[in-house]
Design an enzyme around this catalytic site. Structure first.
Site, PDB file in Angstrom:
ATOM      1  N   LEU A 209       0.823  -1.214   0.000  1.00 17.41           N
ATOM      2  CA  LEU A 209       0.000   0.000   0.000  1.00 17.41           C
ATOM      3  C   LEU A 209       0.853   1.258   0.000  1.00 17.41           C
ATOM      4  O   LEU A 209       0.448   2.286  -0.558  1.00 17.41           O
ATOM      5  CB  LEU A 209      -0.938  -0.015   1.212  1.00 17.41           C
ATOM      6  CG  LEU A 209      -2.112  -0.999   1.145  1.00 17.41           C
ATOM      7  CD1 LEU A 209      -2.918  -0.944   2.426  1.00 17.41           C
ATOM      8  CD2 LEU A 209      -2.999  -0.702  -0.052  1.00 17.41           C
ATOM      9  N   CYS A 210       2.052   1.191   0.616  1.00 14.44           N
ATOM     10  CA  CYS A 210       2.899   2.375   0.639  1.00 14.44           C
ATOM     11  C   CYS A 210       3.357   2.744  -0.768  1.00 14.44           C
ATOM     12  O   CYS A 210       3.488   3.921  -1.116  1.00 14.44           O
ATOM     13  CB  CYS A 210       4.104   2.161   1.556  1.00 14.44           C
ATOM     14  SG  CYS A 210       5.119   0.740   1.103  1.00 14.44           S
ATOM     15  N   THR A 211       3.590   1.726  -1.609  1.00 15.11           N
ATOM     16  CA  THR A 211       3.976   1.988  -2.998  1.00 15.11           C
ATOM     17  C   THR A 211       2.819   2.615  -3.763  1.00 15.11           C
ATOM     18  O   THR A 211       2.995   3.570  -4.528  1.00 15.11           O
ATOM     19  CB  THR A 211       4.406   0.678  -3.690  1.00 15.11           C
ATOM     20  OG1 THR A 211       5.533   0.141  -3.009  1.00 15.11           O
ATOM     21  CG2 THR A 211       4.766   0.926  -5.150  1.00 15.11           C
TER      22      THR A 211
END
Length: 449
Positions: A209-211
């Site tokens: 999700l951070c990407t």
């Protein structure tokens, strides 16, 4: 289109069914009655009416099968028309199963195809038990796993852990991915089932999700951002429906904005559908080849005109043409198709007493077990909220909790000692109740707890 004479129409089929050979099955009896029986009595269920399912319906109908059913929950989309040859532009929005059945019956005289426009989970076990063969044309691991569990649920074993032939529900499974494909024969209890070889399927790609939120690098990242993050922010509490064109269009539009912001190209509506619904690119010729292999295996199973595939065929048409057959081995302790541990119980034994017996059984020695029956939690050790909810079942007779069936399979998750260490394990149990005659308790033989 007028049908040719019956003799001319089935000339090629009769070459397989009217004469013996060195490669025939052990129960093959050539003769004119075999084709008549195939057409009159054999019922086949085709699961999926997409690219592979359309081909399967056509091939089975042209191979002499006349009693066919097809089940699919999807409606026809414009993007389907390049490879799902039974559909036309005017069919967009209509149920795939209904249109596919209609088109094949229009072209192949004498065949009867009954469509089912619904989820595979909407049908009960009695529906699936009515078919001699189940042919899978699916693109979903979850759907394959579900049908595999259904087919294996009919399987029964004798006292020596040999599968009873009359309880085996044959399946023919096909799958395609671009220029690659596979066809396999699954005879539950004899060949590996889907769960025995689940490792053949690569894990689905998951993006951190951070990407997605901070550093998208591909078109797929932008699409998943719109799908997994942006949708929830804008439509709080509203469930995303991948089969709703308006929902998909919204994700596509948001993905385009995201891609433009980061200078990323390649976001298309077709790719958006593929990423969100995990659709694998399909090629019509691959579908045709794999379907032909599956239809031939279905014919072998139904008639015995040749030995069946043993048991997994792979096809690769990327560089030339390459096919290979691999014989995979059945997992002895498979929780889906394995025999499981046989336990005979009195009808009055409580769930709590049954759980105590699991710790004393020499083949189990399970402590702190959680018990599941047909997806229903009978008792769960954790979390605390589930333990409290299922605690009242402990004093109930297991026979009652299982719906008073004379025998059935349950699953138990507990801990056991392995090399001096406690390890968690899942076990399949075949529970048989004493003194049951045709589903009715015989009070002369049924014992107490």
């Amino acid at each position: 289109m007028a049908d040719p004479s019956e003799h001319g129409r089935w000339r090629d089929l009769d070459k397989l069914l009217l004469r013996p050979g060195n490669l025939v099955g052990p129960n093959f009896e050539p003769g004119p009655d075999l084709r008549a029986d195939l057409q009159a009595y054999v019922k086949v269920l085709v699961v999926g009416a997409g690219g592979l399912g359309c081909e399967l319906l056509k091939d089975l109908a042209l191979s002499g099968f006349r009693n066919l059913h097809v089940i699919d929950m999807d409606r026809i989309e414009v993007s389907n028309l390049n490879r799902q040859f039974l559909f036309r532009l005017e069919d967009v929005g209509k149920p795939k199963a209904e249109v596919a059945a209609k088109r094949v019956m229009e072209r192949v005289g004498g065949v009867n195809i009954i469509p089912h426009f619904c989820r595979i989970e909407d049908k009960d076990l009695d529906f699936y038990s009515d078919f001699n063969i189940i042919a899978l044309g699916l693109d979903s691991i979850e759907a394959r796993s579900y049908i595999n569990a259904v087919a294996c649920s009919f399987l029964d074993y004798d006292s020596e852990d040999n599968p009873l032939e009359e309880t085996i529900k044959p399946m023919v499974d096909g799958g395609t991915e671009g220029f690659k494909g596979h066809a396999r024969v699954i005879l539950p209890g004899i060949t590996p089932c889907f769960e025995c070889t689940i490792w053949l399927f690569p894990p689905q790609v998951k993006f951190p999700l951070c990407t997605l939120a901070e550093t998208p690098r591909t078109a797929a990242h932008c699409i998943e951002y719109a799908h997994l993050i942006k949708w929830g922010e804008v439509h709080s509490g509203k469930t995303f429906d991948a089969d709703d064109p308006e929902h998909m269009q919204w994700v596509y539009s948001e993905a385009l904005k995201r891609a433009e912001l980061f200078g990323i190209s390649g976001v298309t509506y077709s790719l958006t559908q593929g990423v969100v619904k995990n659709i694998i690119p399909a090629i019509a010729s691959t579908n045709a080849i794999i379907s032909a292999a599956c239809a031939l295996e279905a014919l072998k199973i139904a008639t015995g005109c040749s030995k069946t595939l043993s048991n997994y065929l792979t096809y690769n048409g990327l560089a030339g043409l390459h096919t290979k057959v691999t014989e995979f081995i059945k997992e002895k302790d498979c929780l889906a198709c394995g025999p499981g541990v046989l336990i005979e119980l009195d009808t009055l034994i409580t769930l709590q007493k049954f759980m105590e017996l699991l710790g004393e059984h020499p083949g189990l020695l399970l402590s702190k077990p959680s018990v599941t029956y047909r997806g229903k939690n009978l008792y769960m050790q954790a979390p605390a909220v589930l333990e409290e909810m299922t605690r009242p079942n402990l004093q109930q007779p297991l026979f009652n909790l299982m719906g008073k069936v004379p025998k059935d399979v349950i699953h138990v998750n507990g801990t056991t000692l392995t090399n001096g260490k406690k390890t968690s394990c899942l076990r399949k149990l075949r529970v048989v109740f004493k003194g049951i005659v045709d589903g009715v308790v015989d009070m002369d033989t049924a014992g107490g707890a």
